[in-house]
Write a protein that holds these residues in place. Structure first.
Motif, mmCIF file in Angstrom:
data_model
loop_
_atom_site.group_PDB
_atom_site.id
_atom_site.type_symbol
_atom_site.label_atom_id
_atom_site.label_comp_id
_atom_site.label_asym_id
_atom_site.label_seq_id
_atom_site.Cartn_x
_atom_site.Cartn_y
_atom_site.Cartn_z
ATOM 1 N N LEU A 129 -7.084 -6.393 8.909
ATOM 2 C CA LEU A 129 -7.164 -6.543 7.452
ATOM 3 C C LEU A 129 -8.038 -7.728 7.040
ATOM 4 O O LEU A 129 -8.591 -7.762 5.947
ATOM 5 C CB LEU A 129 -5.756 -6.726 6.868
ATOM 6 N N TYR A 130 -8.155 -8.721 7.926
ATOM 7 C CA TYR A 130 -8.922 -9.942 7.652
ATOM 8 C C TYR A 130 -10.425 -9.732 7.853
ATOM 9 O O TYR A 130 -11.228 -10.584 7.482
ATOM 10 C CB TYR A 130 -8.460 -11.044 8.613
ATOM 11 N N ASP A 131 -10.809 -8.612 8.453
ATOM 12 C CA ASP A 131 -12.208 -8.365 8.825
ATOM 13 C C ASP A 131 -12.957 -7.766 7.634
ATOM 14 O O ASP A 131 -12.731 -6.622 7.243
ATOM 15 C CB ASP A 131 -12.242 -7.400 10.024
ATOM 16 N N ARG A 132 -13.843 -8.546 7.058
ATOM 17 C CA ARG A 132 -14.543 -8.118 5.844
ATOM 18 C C ARG A 132 -15.336 -6.826 6.062
ATOM 19 O O ARG A 132 -15.463 -6.007 5.149
ATOM 20 C CB ARG A 132 -15.468 -9.251 5.383
ATOM 21 N N SER A 133 -15.850 -6.633 7.278
ATOM 22 C CA SER A 133 -16.663 -5.438 7.534
ATOM 23 C C SER A 133 -15.833 -4.154 7.407
ATOM 24 O O SER A 133 -16.367 -3.083 7.083
ATOM 25 C CB SER A 133 -17.291 -5.516 8.930
ATOM 26 N N LEU B 153 0.834 -1.206 0.000
ATOM 27 C CA LEU B 153 0.000 0.000 0.000
ATOM 28 C C LEU B 153 0.870 1.259 0.000
ATOM 29 O O LEU B 153 1.783 1.395 0.811
ATOM 30 C CB LEU B 153 -0.891 -0.011 1.243
ATOM 31 N N SER B 154 0.585 2.184 -0.917
ATOM 32 C CA SER B 154 1.367 3.422 -0.969
ATOM 33 C C SER B 154 1.029 4.307 0.237
ATOM 34 O O SER B 154 -0.087 4.252 0.761
ATOM 35 C CB SER B 154 1.050 4.186 -2.253
ATOM 36 N N PRO B 155 1.977 5.132 0.669
ATOM 37 C CA PRO B 155 1.697 6.048 1.793
ATOM 38 C C PRO B 155 0.494 6.945 1.525
ATOM 39 O O PRO B 155 -0.288 7.231 2.441
ATOM 40 C CB PRO B 155 2.985 6.870 1.904
ATOM 41 N N ALA B 156 0.308 7.371 0.263
ATOM 42 C CA ALA B 156 -0.823 8.262 -0.049
ATOM 43 C C ALA B 156 -2.158 7.552 0.156
ATOM 44 O O ALA B 156 -3.114 8.138 0.692
ATOM 45 C CB ALA B 156 -0.701 8.758 -1.490
ATOM 46 N N LEU B 157 -2.240 6.296 -0.261
ATOM 47 C CA LEU B 157 -3.488 5.550 -0.067
ATOM 48 C C LEU B 157 -3.702 5.215 1.410
ATOM 49 O O LEU B 157 -4.818 5.237 1.906
ATOM 50 C CB LEU B 157 -3.476 4.273 -0.898
ATOM 51 N N ARG B 158 -2.617 4.911 2.097
ATOM 52 C CA ARG B 158 -2.748 4.611 3.521
ATOM 53 C C ARG B 158 -3.305 5.820 4.277
ATOM 54 O O ARG B 158 -4.141 5.677 5.172
ATOM 55 C CB ARG B 158 -1.391 4.201 4.094
ATOM 56 N N LYS B 159 -2.840 6.990 3.883
ATOM 57 C CA LYS B 159 -3.337 8.226 4.509
ATOM 58 C C LYS B 159 -4.836 8.373 4.253
ATOM 59 O O LYS B 159 -5.611 8.774 5.147
ATOM 60 C CB LYS B 159 -2.573 9.413 3.932
ATOM 61 N N LEU B 160 -5.271 8.031 3.042
ATOM 62 C CA LEU B 160 -6.687 8.112 2.697
ATOM 63 C C LEU B 160 -7.492 7.097 3.512
ATOM 64 O O LEU B 160 -8.592 7.393 3.998
ATOM 65 C CB LEU B 160 -6.856 7.838 1.192
ATOM 66 N N PHE B 161 -6.944 5.900 3.684
ATOM 67 C CA PHE B 161 -7.616 4.870 4.481
ATOM 68 C C PHE B 161 -7.728 5.301 5.943
ATOM 69 O O PHE B 161 -8.743 5.064 6.599
ATOM 70 C CB PHE B 161 -6.862 3.542 4.386
ATOM 71 N N ASP B 162 -6.661 5.921 6.434
ATOM 72 C CA ASP B 162 -6.704 6.411 7.824
ATOM 73 C C ASP B 162 -7.845 7.404 8.016
ATOM 74 O O ASP B 162 -8.463 7.476 9.087
ATOM 75 C CB ASP B 162 -5.376 7.100 8.182
ATOM 76 N N LYS C 188 -10.753 3.377 12.902
ATOM 77 C CA LYS C 188 -9.439 3.432 13.563
ATOM 78 C C LYS C 188 -8.937 2.007 13.827
ATOM 79 O O LYS C 188 -9.689 1.144 14.257
ATOM 80 C CB LYS C 188 -9.561 4.212 14.879
ATOM 81 N N GLY C 189 -7.672 1.782 13.555
ATOM 82 C CA GLY C 189 -7.080 0.456 13.767
ATOM 83 C C GLY C 189 -7.338 -0.524 12.633
ATOM 84 O O GLY C 189 -7.110 -1.728 12.794
ATOM 85 N N TRP C 190 -7.790 -0.032 11.468
ATOM 86 C CA TRP C 190 -8.101 -0.919 10.341
ATOM 87 C C TRP C 190 -6.903 -1.764 9.932
ATOM 88 O O TRP C 190 -7.056 -2.921 9.511
ATOM 89 C CB TRP C 190 -8.577 -0.098 9.132
ATOM 90 N N GLU C 191 -5.682 -1.186 10.095
ATOM 91 C CA GLU C 191 -4.476 -1.899 9.639
ATOM 92 C C GLU C 191 -4.209 -3.169 10.453
ATOM 93 O O GLU C 191 -3.458 -4.041 10.017
ATOM 94 C CB GLU C 191 -3.249 -0.976 9.679
#
Length: 340
Positions: free
Chosen positions: A247-251, A227-236, A241-244
């Motif tokens: 990662l296995y949680d489909r929800s 994952l690129s830093p730019a996309l990670r920032k968007l995901f954050d 919170k704590g999605w990283e």
């Protein structure tokens, strides 16, 4: 004592040595075999120089070193696996070394040792076409394995049958060897599992295709590595919170829908521009052309880009793009939508 750890394998008329390198990948140890050591003949120092390339002679030498030498390397390091995972057929010769060791250790026959070893072997095949599978001639197998085969106490016919594909009885197929010697086999997606059962079903004659003993494990990536830093920032910004750590949680991934299209596209476009800037810089510096290849055109960051990373190998199946001619024709001739 600060000295290299050396292992050796027997090749026709000589012994080839390899040193072991250790690389730390996070908490995992990666061990690499290197034949570029002073005790080898000049030609043998290059066996491990290139992963791809060379002829079948180079390839079989590499796979003897990887399979048989790999087992000996782990032994030299005091590592005793309970399961050996054969990833593609390239390392499948390891089964012969494990059988030989069990025969010596327990004073048992080849067939008894094979039963013991099989329970500790699993095989993953990635390749959906024959072009990606190594097949060695019987002459090559005789040259490289006669002495080893005699130490196992089996006949030439019995030995060659271990890698014999009923559809091509004149070669020794490394994927067939792995299929026959392991207790667990899998493709790398649900569809690929089905393709593999069809490809190798003739090894289990009389068994319906959907009952051929090959399962699948879906091939994945390590998300946080890729994952690129730019996309990670968007995901954050838009994922819980704590999605990283989930990662296995489909929800978690349902929240991707919360990212506005415009923001996602902006990040995608900026990453694509970085990529094209990098490639174009290489083109302008002359690093992307040689005596047999015309200089590349400059890439357009606003065009749909179709390309191959690393090797343009036959089994990558580039011709699939032409399977639906009408669809590709529409794609390539769409107004105001350039493709490169």
């Amino acid at each position: 004592k600060g000295e290299p750890v050396l292992i050796s394998v027997e090749l026709p008329g000589r012994t080839v040595y390899a040193s072991i390198w250790q690389i730390k990948v996070g908490t995992v140890n990666l061990y690499l075999l290197d034949s570029d050591v002073p005790s080898n003949m000049e030609q043998d120092r290059h066996i491990t120089a290139r992963l791809y390339g060379g002829n079948h002679d180079t390839r079989i030498q590499q796979e003897i070193l990887l399979g048989i030498g790999g087992v000996r390397a782990l032994e030299a390091l005091g590592i005793r696996p309970t399961v050996y995972h054969i990833n593609e057929g390239h390392s499948a010769f390891l089964c012969f070394e494990l059988i030989r060791r069990n025969m010596v250790k327990y004073g048992i026959s080849f067939h008894e040792a094979r039963e013991i070893v099989s329970s500790s072997l699993v095989f993953t095949i990635h390749t959906p076409v024959p072009a990606g599978i190594d097949v060695f001639s019987h002459d090559a197998m005789d040259m490289y394995f006669t002495a080893f085969r005699e130490s196992l106490g089996i006949s030439r016919e019995e030995f060659l049958s271990l890698g014999q594909d009923p559809g091509n009885p004149y070669g020794f197929n490394m994927a067939v060897l792995a299929m026959k010697m392991t207790s667990g086999r899998n493709g790398v997606s649900k569809l690929h599992g089905a393709v593999t059962r069809r490809m190798f079903g003739n090894l289990w004659p009389g068994i319906p295709e959907d009952e051929v003993p090959v399962t699948h494990v879906t091939n994945v990536i390590h998300t946080l590595t890729w994952l690129s830093p730019a996309l990670r920032k968007l995901f954050d910004k838009y994922l819980p919170k704590g999605w990283e750590n989930r990662l296995y949680d489909r929800s978690i991934w349902k929240h991707i829908e919360n990212i506005p299209d415009e923001e996602l596209w902006e990040v995608h476009a900026s990453l694509k521009k970085r990529m094209t800037d990098y490639v174009n810089g290489r083109i302008r510096s002359g690093n992307m052309s040689n005596s047999v290849m015309k200089p590349c055109r400059i890439l357009d960051p606003d065009a749909l880009t179709i390309g191959f990373a690393r090797r343009f190998a036959t089994y990558k199946r580039a011709a699939l793009i032409f399977r639906d001619i009408d669809r590709i024709r529409k794609l390539l001739n769409k107004e105001n939508a350039p493709v490169q």
